[in-house]
Each structure stands twice: as structure tokens, then as C-alpha cells.
Enzyme design. Structure first.
Site, PDB file in Angstrom:
ATOM      1  N   LYS A   1       0.812   2.995  12.482  1.00  0.00           N
ATOM      2  CA  LYS A   1       0.447   4.114  11.626  1.00  0.00           C
ATOM      3  C   LYS A   1      -0.567   4.968  12.385  1.00  0.00           C
ATOM      4  CE  LYS A   1      -2.031   4.934   7.249  1.00  0.00           C
ATOM      5  NZ  LYS A   1      -2.413   4.318   5.964  1.00  0.00           N
TER       6      LYS A   1
ATOM      7  N   ARG B   1      -6.053  -0.405  -3.358  1.00  0.00           N
ATOM      8  CA  ARG B   1      -7.315   0.268  -3.668  1.00  0.00           C
ATOM      9  C   ARG B   1      -7.732   0.099  -5.118  1.00  0.00           C
ATOM     10  NH1 ARG B   1      -6.187   6.222  -0.957  1.00  0.00           N
ATOM     11  NH2 ARG B   1      -5.304   5.471   1.007  1.00  0.00           N
TER      12      ARG B   1
ATOM     13  N   GLU C   1       4.773   2.462  -0.413  1.00  0.00           N
ATOM     14  CA  GLU C   1       3.512   1.799  -0.041  1.00  0.00           C
ATOM     15  C   GLU C   1       2.533   1.884  -1.201  1.00  0.00           C
ATOM     16  OE1 GLU C   1      -0.363   2.759   2.767  1.00  0.00           O
ATOM     17  OE2 GLU C   1       1.606   3.394   3.500  1.00  0.00           O
TER      18      GLU C   1
END
Length: 207
Positions: A126, A42, A38
Site C-alpha cells: 500500500k 478504527r 477494506e
């Protein structure tokens, strides 16, 4: 593609500042036994990193994390992301992820959010931020009334605590950063990353 929750016991959560690091980092993680990666959206380098891994590391199952907008969904999939992960969800974001054509894990931290996703036909999610939101005790308490929900807990999980999560029946895998320490990436110590990945890949739940 199998469920993201079943690809490996641990999904590395990676922040890439320099896209040139993406391919060697991904190769090290795959060599260590962690194919699902993943890359969080950001940094300005994130989409280029996803694009490079998708093109040059065929054994990696590259995903995008910190997906928080419909625009982010589209950009990530266009770059080659094969799954999407969000820290939370809204109706608009969920609609975009469902329409993307790739698997996704919307983030939850409350029982009501889990129920709302189940109502929308989503049973894999998640759990974030895992440690701050109640950890294994919270997930254990969800298993009784909501057995159909499966989770990838992420947030504050370490090599030491991961087996406790993986031992829960409603946890398929965990997300973590400990196998991709910032100093190892900065020094391009890919052998260290591979060794840490191999250690994480060998984890199983505690009985």
C-alpha cells in the site's frame, strides 16, 4: 485467491460505527462491482462488521485495514478477514502478517521502505498517504529503479484523481472512501452507495 491488487480497480476503505450497517453496505458495494472491501480497525464495531460480512455476504472479499499490531492481525483473521492492510509496517508486524496465511499489503511512503520489503520477499504494498507522500509523480519515479514493486495507493484519492493512478504500470488498484460517504451510511442510503460503487468500478487508467 487472486492478488488483492487485481480484484477490482478500487478498494473501498470503510469505517463502520454500527455493525448492523456492515451487511447491507457490503451488499451494495458488491452489487456495484467492488467485491474487495477494506474495513478499518478504527472502531469498536470493526471486528463484528468483518465477522458479519464474512458470514452473510459470500461474494465479498472482506479485508481488515489499519492493522498496526500482531494482535490486530490475529483478531482480524479470526473474524474472517481474507486480506490485511496496514498504514505502515515494522519487522514484528510484517512477521505477523506473513504468518497469518492471508494476503497483505504493508504500507510504505519512502523508497527505503519499498526496498526493505522487497528484501523480505514482499512486492505488493500500500502506498500511503498517497497524495501527501507525492502522488502519481512519486510512484512514477519508483517504477524505474524498482519495477518489481506494485502498489495500492490510498489516501486523498478521489473519483477525479483515481484514473491518473490507475494509468501507472506499477499500480494495481487504488483505495478510496468516496463511494462510502459517511452521510450515506448514516442515512442507510444503500442505493446511493451502490451507484457510487458502480461508477468507481468502471474506472480505468488514463492512457
Amino acid at each position: 485467491m487472486p492478488s488483492v491488487l487485481d480484484l477490482a480497480p478500487v478498494v473501498p476503505v470503510v469505517v463502520i460505527e454500527d455493525a448492523a450497517d456492515a451487511v447491507p453496505l457490503a451488499r451494495a458495494l458488491v452489487a456495484g462491482g467492488l467485491p474487495a472491501i477494506e474495513v478499518t480497525l478504527r472502531t469498536p464495531a470493526a471486528l463484528d462488521a468483518i465477522r458479519a460480512i464474512a458470514a452473510d455476504v459470500p461474494d465479498a472479499v472482506i479485508g481488515a485495514g489499519t492493522v498496526i499490531s500482531s494482535g490486530g492481525v490475529g483478531a482480524a483473521v479470526a473474524a474472517g478477514a481474507r486480506f490485511l492492510v496496514s498504514p505502515g509496517w515494522t519487522e514484528r508486524l510484517l512477521d505477523a502478517m506473513k504468518a497469518s496465511g492471508v494476503p497483505f499489503l504493508p504500507g510504505v511512503s519512502t523508497t527505503s521502505e519499498v526496498v526493505a520489503l522487497l528484501e523480505r520477499g514482499v512486492s505488493e504494498m500500500k502506498f500511503f498517504p498517497a497524495e501527501a507522500a507525492g502522488g502519481t509523480a512519486y510512484l512514477t519515479s519508483l517504477a524505474g529503479p524498482l519495477p518489481q514493486a506494485r502498489f495500492c495507493p490510498t489516501g486523498g484519492i478521489s473519483l477525479a484523481s483515481a484514473p491518473s493512478y490507475l494509468g501507472l504500470g506499477n499500480v494495481g488498484c487504488v483505495g478510496g472512501t468516496w463511494m462510502v460517504p459517511a452521510d450515506a451510511i448514516a442515512s442507510k442510503d444503500w442505493a446511493r452507495v451502490e451507484a457510487l460503487a458502480a461508477e468507481a468500478a468502471s474506472l480505468r487508467g488514463r492512457p
